[in-house]
Design a protein around this motif. Sequence first.
Motif, PDB file in Angstrom:
ATOM      1  N   UNK A   1       0.844  -1.204   0.000  1.00 28.44           N
ATOM      2  CA  UNK A   1       0.000   0.000   0.000  1.00 28.44           C
ATOM      3  C   UNK A   1       0.874   1.247   0.000  1.00 28.44           C
ATOM      4  N   UNK A   2       0.583   2.180  -0.922  1.00 31.52           N
ATOM      5  CA  UNK A   2       1.340   3.431  -0.991  1.00 31.52           C
ATOM      6  C   UNK A   2       0.816   4.460  -0.009  1.00 31.52           C
ATOM      7  N   UNK A   3      -0.515   4.615   0.047  1.00 31.36           N
ATOM      8  CA  UNK A   3      -1.121   5.663   0.851  1.00 31.36           C
ATOM      9  C   UNK A   3      -2.480   5.194   1.351  1.00 31.36           C
ATOM     10  N   UNK A   4      -2.836   5.646   2.548  1.00 31.79           N
ATOM     11  CA  UNK A   4      -4.161   5.374   3.104  1.00 31.79           C
ATOM     12  C   UNK A   4      -4.905   6.700   3.213  1.00 31.79           C
ATOM     13  N   UNK A   5      -6.081   6.763   2.627  1.00 30.79           N
ATOM     14  CA  UNK A   5      -6.929   7.948   2.698  1.00 30.79           C
ATOM     15  C   UNK A   5      -8.033   7.691   3.708  1.00 30.79           C
ATOM     16  N   UNK A   6      -8.315   8.668   4.543  1.00 29.98           N
ATOM     17  CA  UNK A   6      -9.365   8.509   5.551  1.00 29.98           C
ATOM     18  C   UNK A   6     -10.433   9.584   5.373  1.00 29.98           C
ATOM     19  N   UNK A   7     -11.655   9.220   5.685  1.00 30.43           N
ATOM     20  CA  UNK A   7     -12.780  10.165   5.615  1.00 30.43           C
ATOM     21  C   UNK A   7     -13.780   9.770   6.677  1.00 30.43           C
ATOM     22  N   UNK A   8     -14.248  10.753   7.440  1.00 27.66           N
ATOM     23  CA  UNK A   8     -15.183  10.470   8.524  1.00 27.66           C
ATOM     24  C   UNK A   8     -16.373  11.419   8.486  1.00 27.66           C
ATOM     25  N   UNK A   9     -17.559  10.863   8.686  1.00 25.44           N
ATOM     26  CA  UNK A   9     -18.786  11.639   8.857  1.00 25.44           C
ATOM     27  C   UNK A   9     -19.836  10.678   9.396  1.00 25.44           C
ATOM     28  N   UNK A  10     -20.917  11.220   9.919  1.00 26.05           N
ATOM     29  CA  UNK A  10     -21.980  10.379  10.457  1.00 26.05           C
ATOM     30  C   UNK A  10     -22.586   9.497   9.368  1.00 26.05           C
ATOM     31  N   UNK A  11     -22.714  10.064   8.159  1.00 26.04           N
ATOM     32  CA  UNK A  11     -23.311   9.301   7.050  1.00 26.04           C
ATOM     33  C   UNK A  11     -22.395   8.184   6.591  1.00 26.04           C
ATOM     34  N   UNK A  12     -21.103   8.447   6.590  1.00 25.13           N
ATOM     35  CA  UNK A  12     -20.150   7.412   6.197  1.00 25.13           C
ATOM     36  C   UNK A  12     -20.082   6.317   7.255  1.00 25.13           C
ATOM     37  N   UNK A  13     -20.142   6.705   8.508  1.00 25.75           N
ATOM     38  CA  UNK A  13     -20.143   5.720   9.593  1.00 25.75           C
ATOM     39  C   UNK A  13     -21.352   4.806   9.476  1.00 25.75           C
ATOM     40  N   UNK A  14     -22.485   5.362   9.055  1.00 21.62           N
ATOM     41  CA  UNK A  14     -23.697   4.563   8.877  1.00 21.62           C
ATOM     42  C   UNK A  14     -23.676   3.769   7.579  1.00 21.62           C
ATOM     43  N   UNK A  15     -22.637   3.959   6.763  1.00 22.43           N
ATOM     44  CA  UNK A  15     -22.469   3.231   5.498  1.00 22.43           C
ATOM     45  C   UNK A  15     -23.635   3.482   4.541  1.00 22.43           C
ATOM     46  N   UNK A  16     -24.096   4.723   4.486  1.00 20.36           N
ATOM     47  CA  UNK A  16     -25.150   5.090   3.541  1.00 20.36           C
ATOM     48  C   UNK A  16     -24.535   5.164   2.144  1.00 20.36           C
TER      49      UNK A  16
ATOM     50  N   UNK B   1     -25.292   6.397  -0.740  1.00 21.35           N
ATOM     51  CA  UNK B   1     -25.228   7.680  -1.447  1.00 21.35           C
ATOM     52  C   UNK B   1     -24.020   8.499  -1.002  1.00 21.35           C
ATOM     53  N   UNK B   2     -23.771   8.523   0.308  1.00 17.42           N
ATOM     54  CA  UNK B   2     -22.644   9.291   0.843  1.00 17.42           C
ATOM     55  C   UNK B   2     -21.319   8.646   0.466  1.00 17.42           C
ATOM     56  N   UNK B   3     -21.260   7.313   0.547  1.00 18.61           N
ATOM     57  CA  UNK B   3     -20.020   6.596   0.236  1.00 18.61           C
ATOM     58  C   UNK B   3     -19.666   6.757  -1.240  1.00 18.61           C
ATOM     59  N   UNK B   4     -20.648   6.582  -2.117  1.00 17.61           N
ATOM     60  CA  UNK B   4     -20.369   6.691  -3.552  1.00 17.61           C
ATOM     61  C   UNK B   4     -19.954   8.110  -3.921  1.00 17.61           C
ATOM     62  N   UNK B   5     -20.581   9.125  -3.294  1.00 16.00           N
ATOM     63  CA  UNK B   5     -20.194  10.508  -3.574  1.00 16.00           C
ATOM     64  C   UNK B   5     -18.754  10.769  -3.172  1.00 16.00           C
ATOM     65  N   UNK B   6     -18.332  10.205  -2.042  1.00 11.96           N
ATOM     66  CA  UNK B   6     -16.945  10.347  -1.598  1.00 11.96           C
ATOM     67  C   UNK B   6     -15.985   9.719  -2.603  1.00 11.96           C
TER      68      UNK B   6
END
Length: 310
Positions: free
Chosen positions: A53-68, A70-75
């Motif tokens: 692995x070269x790089x790890x990208x992180x993203x956090x939000x309530x919608x992402x935590x809920x695995x919605x 629409x939010x995941x695909x937009x990210x």
Amino acid sequence: MAVLVIADHDGAHLRDTTLKVITAVQNLSGDIDVLVYGDAAGVASQAAAAAGVRKVLTAESAELKADIAEAVSALIVSLAAGYDVIAVPATASGKNVAPRIAAALDVSIISDVIEVVAGDTFVHPIYAGNALETVKTSDAKKVLTVRPTAFAPVAATGGSAAVAAVAVPAVTLKTRFVSDEKVVSDRPELGAAKVVVSGGRALGSADEFKAVLEPLADKLGAAVGASRAAVDAGYAPNDYQVGQTGKVVAPELYIAVGISGAIQHLAGMKDSKVIVAINKDPEAPIFQVADFGLVEDYKTAVPALLKALG
């Protein structure tokens, strides 16, 4: 060729499905980044330690935590410009989000990849696994779901990837998180278990399913699975289902109790290393794929097996 692998995790642990997807895309001979979304803090360091692995990208939000989705695909779409290939584990969550990504990017999705031949050529099963299709795509960006059971995991340690947070795009959601009901069990997770004990509709009831299979699973340290017929009959919960419309498993040992072996079920377990079938019908299709078959009523066979195991 730059590749973005979407991590599969439970908020605390990186699942080995992610490590298997990394193995799959290593044939592309490019930089591999991993996206960890949701509860990313505890998992990012584990992803960074994975080999290759070269790089790890992180993203956090309530919608992402809920695995919605629409939010995941937009990210993921917001990050797509920097990648030639987006690889998603073929889990329930991955199968939910990958088509949305492909649609937003106006490209075809290549599902259930079991072999990466080249940067534009992939192999996946069709007709419930009875045939393999080689697909060559001219799309500039490739969106894949990868069947983890077809690959060995990369080493979970030894890597030293950089970790960087990325912005979460604003998106108007038409879906909201209501609740999450999880089955808590001391047994291994079905998709990752080395031994699986599955039951079919022949067991006759939910009580019988539990009484017959759970002692055997506990003795073997196994996960419990079920055929679609058993799930549809209410003998087992949906997350136990093994098959084309359930989970695809490839454990070291798969024991099928009272399962006839319909093609839908075989598609989910026939890649198991050793298959043991117990069925009183000598013509049951399950015996065609079994390494060991016992033509016996499960009411006699399973207690005898438990006694022999001590």
